[in-house]
Design a protein around this motif. Structure first.
Motif, short mmCIF file in Angstrom:
data_model
loop_
_atom_site.label_atom_id
_atom_site.label_comp_id
_atom_site.label_asym_id
_atom_site.label_seq_id
_atom_site.Cartn_x
_atom_site.Cartn_y
_atom_site.Cartn_z
N CYS A 44 0.67 -1.13 0.04
CA CYS A 44 0.08 0.02 -0.15
C CYS A 44 0.88 1.13 0.03
N ASP A 48 0.85 4.15 -2.46
CA ASP A 48 0.55 5.64 -2.36
C ASP A 48 1.56 6.40 -3.04
N SER A 52 0.98 9.51 -5.53
CA SER A 52 1.37 10.83 -4.91
C SER A 52 2.29 11.44 -6.23
#
Length: 113
Positions: A44, A48, A52
């Motif tokens: 995860c 992310d 981002s």
């Protein structure tokens, strides 16, 4: 580069491939679940990071390139790892069910499913 948790998950996966539902003890099941949890957190975090980067893109061309990179990484890394975890969890659930059912039997035996 693979982290230690991913390598351990891969080893468990290969055992599941060989034995379908390995004769894990309750303690082994607990350890496998902890490994999956650790690898899930790492997975995860990696996802992310890609998200981002794509969100931080300064223009549409940069965003396009970052989305393509993220998509390729997902195909090559995320999807296979998620599929491995899914197969392992299916085996863990089957083994836990077997242990629960066998402990409620009069025989009390702990045999492989």
């Amino acid at each position: 580069m693979l982290n230690r948790e991913s390598v351990q998950i891969a080893q468990v996966f290969h055992r599941v491939q060989r034995e379908c539902v390995p004769a894990w003890s309750r303690e082994e099941i607990k350890q496998i679940e902890q490994r999956i949890q650790a690898d899930k957190v790492i997975l995860c975090a990696e996802m992310d990071q890609h998200t981002s980067r794509a969100c931080a893109a300064a223009n549409v061309w940069e965003a396009q390139a970052r989305f393509r990179t993220a998509k390729q990484f997902a195909v090559n890394s995320y999807v296979p790892r998620m599929e491995m975890m899914e197969i392992i969890l299916d085996a863990v659930i089957a083994r836990r069910d077997y242990l629960d059912n066998s402990s409620s039997d009069d025989s009390g035996g702990d045999y492989a499913a």
